[in-house]
Design an enzyme around this catalytic site. Sequence first.
Site, short mmCIF file in Angstrom:
data_model
loop_
_atom_site.label_atom_id
_atom_site.label_comp_id
_atom_site.label_asym_id
_atom_site.label_seq_id
_atom_site.Cartn_x
_atom_site.Cartn_y
_atom_site.Cartn_z
N ARG A 76 0.70 -1.34 0.03
CA ARG A 76 -0.17 -0.12 0.16
C ARG A 76 0.99 1.25 -0.10
O ARG A 76 1.78 1.50 0.76
CB ARG A 76 -0.89 0.19 1.37
CG ARG A 76 -1.73 1.20 1.35
CD ARG A 76 -2.62 1.17 2.43
NE ARG A 76 -3.46 2.30 2.69
CZ ARG A 76 -3.02 3.43 3.68
NH1 ARG A 76 -2.31 3.15 4.56
NH2 ARG A 76 -3.65 4.52 3.62
N HIS A 119 -2.42 10.95 0.78
CA HIS A 119 -1.91 10.98 1.91
C HIS A 119 -1.39 11.92 2.47
O HIS A 119 0.10 12.12 2.58
CB HIS A 119 -0.94 9.53 2.04
CG HIS A 119 -0.69 9.00 3.16
ND1 HIS A 119 -0.85 7.64 3.45
CD2 HIS A 119 -0.32 9.57 4.55
CE1 HIS A 119 -0.54 7.35 4.70
NE2 HIS A 119 -0.38 8.49 5.39
N GLU A 164 -6.95 8.73 6.00
CA GLU A 164 -7.23 9.59 7.39
C GLU A 164 -7.47 11.10 7.47
O GLU A 164 -6.79 11.85 7.61
CB GLU A 164 -5.77 9.54 8.40
CG GLU A 164 -5.36 7.78 8.54
CD GLU A 164 -4.08 8.00 9.63
OE1 GLU A 164 -3.70 9.09 10.00
OE2 GLU A 164 -3.91 6.84 10.13
N ASN A 299 -7.18 2.14 9.92
CA ASN A 299 -5.89 2.31 10.71
C ASN A 299 -6.12 2.42 12.21
O ASN A 299 -6.93 3.19 12.65
CB ASN A 299 -5.19 3.51 10.33
CG ASN A 299 -4.84 3.76 8.55
OD1 ASN A 299 -5.15 2.72 8.04
ND2 ASN A 299 -4.39 4.70 8.27
N TYR A 301 -4.07 2.36 15.70
CA TYR A 301 -2.78 2.51 16.54
C TYR A 301 -2.81 2.28 17.95
O TYR A 301 -2.30 1.99 18.73
CB TYR A 301 -1.84 3.73 16.18
CG TYR A 301 -1.29 4.07 14.93
CD1 TYR A 301 -0.23 3.42 14.77
CD2 TYR A 301 -2.23 4.17 13.68
CE1 TYR A 301 0.42 3.43 13.43
CE2 TYR A 301 -1.61 4.22 12.40
CZ TYR A 301 -0.14 3.96 12.38
OH TYR A 301 0.26 3.63 10.87
N GLU A 379 -3.43 0.06 8.45
CA GLU A 379 -2.27 0.45 9.06
C GLU A 379 -2.43 -0.09 10.44
O GLU A 379 -3.53 0.06 10.96
CB GLU A 379 -2.00 2.19 9.10
CG GLU A 379 -1.31 2.64 7.96
CD GLU A 379 -1.46 4.22 7.71
OE1 GLU A 379 -1.10 4.61 9.05
OE2 GLU A 379 -1.56 5.04 6.86
C1 BGC Z 1 -0.34 7.88 9.25
C2 BGC Z 1 1.07 7.68 9.04
C3 BGC Z 1 2.05 7.82 10.10
C4 BGC Z 1 1.22 6.56 11.11
C5 BGC Z 1 2.20 7.06 12.52
C6 BGC Z 1 -0.88 7.57 10.31
O1 BGC Z 1 -1.32 8.52 11.20
O2 BGC Z 1 -1.22 7.44 8.01
O3 BGC Z 1 1.28 8.50 7.45
O4 BGC Z 1 3.29 7.73 9.67
O5 BGC Z 1 0.05 7.02 11.33
O6 BGC Z 1 1.74 8.23 13.06
C1 BGC Z 2 -3.29 9.11 15.27
C2 BGC Z 2 -3.44 10.38 16.10
C3 BGC Z 2 -2.17 11.08 15.96
C4 BGC Z 2 -1.92 11.24 14.40
C5 BGC Z 2 -0.62 11.87 14.17
C6 BGC Z 2 -2.94 9.29 14.00
O1 BGC Z 2 -2.94 8.12 13.14
O2 BGC Z 2 -4.39 8.39 15.60
O3 BGC Z 2 -3.76 10.06 17.34
O4 BGC Z 2 -2.22 12.46 16.48
O5 BGC Z 2 -1.93 9.96 13.79
O6 BGC Z 2 0.85 11.34 14.61
#
Ligand code: BGC
Ligand code: BGC
Length: 472
Positions: A76, A119, A164, A299, A301, A379
Site C-alpha cells: 500500500r 496521503h 485518514e 488504521n 494505533y 495501518e
Molecule cells: C499515518 C501515517 C503515520 C502513522 C504513524 C498514520 O497517522 O497514516 O502516515 O506515519 O499513522 O503516526
Molecule cells: C493518530 C493520532 C495522531 C496522528 C498523528 C494518527 O494516526 O490516530 O492520534 O495524532 O496519527 O501522529
Amino acid sequence: MTRAFPEDFLFGVATAAYQIEGAAFEDGRTASIWDAFARVPGAVLNADNGDVACDHYHRYPQDVALMKDLGLQVYRFSTSWSRVRPDGGPVNPAGIDFYSRLVDELLEADIMPWLTLHHWDMPQALEEKGGWTSRDTVDRFVEYALSVHDALGDRVQHWTTLNEPWCSSFLSYTAGAHAPGRYGVGDGMLAAHHLLLSHGRTVQALRERAPELSQGITLNLTVADAADPADPADVDAARRIDGQFNRWFLDPIFRGSYPADIVEDFRAVDPDAVARWEDAVQPGDLEAISTPLDALGVNYYHGEMLSGHPQGTGGTPHDGGDLARPVGNPFPSHEGIHWVERGLPRTGMDWEVQPEGLTRLLVRVAEEYAPGVALYVTENGAAYDDAVGEDGVVHDADRLAFLQAHLGASLDAIEQGVDLHGYFYWSLMDNYEWSWGYEKRFGIVRVDYDTLERTVKDSGAEYARIIAARAL
Ligand code: BGC
Ligand code: BGC
C-alpha cells in the site's frame, strides 16, 4: 497453539509518498504543503523535511525486491499529487511515469499494488488558493484522481481515495499540528467536508469509468472508553471523542448524515464556524459522500480512556508532536475532557498498546457501519527507540510482540465474524514521521539515514515467517 489465517487473507505493508520518496523537486515535481510546512520554524522536530527521505524514488527496485524477499503480498503506497499534477495544474508525464514503473515492478514481483490517492501532501499552490477549505479543491482532486486512473487503471485493482481525513482536516486545519498548520474550528470543519466530498465524487467518477475496481477509503479510528461507564461525565467525554474522531467520518460515509450531537457540540464552541460549514454542505453532497464502497481501510494505533473529571495526567495522544510551534487542540469541543492513565504499556509515540481494542473496533465497525463491506487493517504499527546491535541488526522485541499481538487481535475479529481480508503493517521501513521528522521509527526495516542502507529488523524477519506459515 498455531492459529491459521484464512486462505484469502492478505499480508502487506504500507507507506506514503512524502514519507519515503525524497526527490522532492525532481522531474517536474513542485512543492506540496508538507514541503512548505517543514520549512516553518518550529513546525517539525529538528526542522527535518522530506527532500531526501528514504530516497525511494531512486531505490524503488531495491525496495520492491526487499518486499518480495519478505514474502509480502500487498504494497500500500500513495501517489504524490504534486508529482502527478504539479501545482494542481496539467499532468506531468515524468511524475506519473514513476508510479507506472513502480506498479510494473510490483506486478513482476507478484506483489499487489494498493494505491492511495491522498496521503496528506496536496500541492502548496492549491493551499494558497484556500486548500481544503475551498470547494474548488474538490474538482481539482477529482481531476487528479482521474489522471492517475488514466495511467494506472489497467494495472491497479485496489483504490483508496483518502488516508485518514481526520488528520488532514482537524489535526491540520484546526490544531495546526500538521500541514498547512492552520488554527480554525471552521477551517477544520470545511476541510473535513471537502475531503469527504472529494472522496465521494472520486468514487462516483471512477465507478462510472471502471465498475470492476475495488474502491474504498482509509480512516484512523480509535476506541474511546469511558473511565467509569456509570459516570455520566466520563461517558460524555468518551462520546465527544468518539463522535469527532470516528463518527464524524463514519456517519456521512455509511449513513449519509453528520452526527447531530457533535454538530451541536461544535455550535456551542463556535457558532460562526458551524454557520459557515452549514452553508458549505450543499444539496447532493451527502449523497455523493455516501456512495457505497467495496472496502473500508481501518488504521488502528491506540485506544484511549476518557474522563470528564480532572485526572492530572494530561496529555492527549492526538497532538502530533513535541513542537516549538504551538499546537492547538484538534477537538474543538474538548473542554473538560481528560485522558486517563490506565497503566497499559506505551510505544515510543507514547501511545497505549491495546491490541484487544483493534478487535472491538473491527467488530463495531462491521456491525454498526459496514456490513457487506470488506474490511482491511490498512495501518497498524509502533515506533520504538531502536538500537542497532553489534551484529548490525535491530533486535526489536517490543515491535515484534506488537505485531504478533495485533495480528492475533485481527484473527480474534475474524473468529467473531468480521469480514476482514488483510493486514498491512505500518511501515515497510523507517521514514519521515511528519511533525516528528526522522526521530520516530516505525519500520520493520531499518533505514540508516546517512547511507540510506536498509536492514531487516527482527520484527521484519518474524513477519516474513508468519507470512510464510500463514499462521501465528
Ligand atoms: C499515518 C501515517 C503515520 C502513522 C504513524 C498514520 O497517522 O497514516 O502516515 O506515519 O499513522 O503516526
Ligand atoms: C493518530 C493520532 C495522531 C496522528 C498523528 C494518527 O494516526 O490516530 O492520534 O495524532 O496519527 O501522529
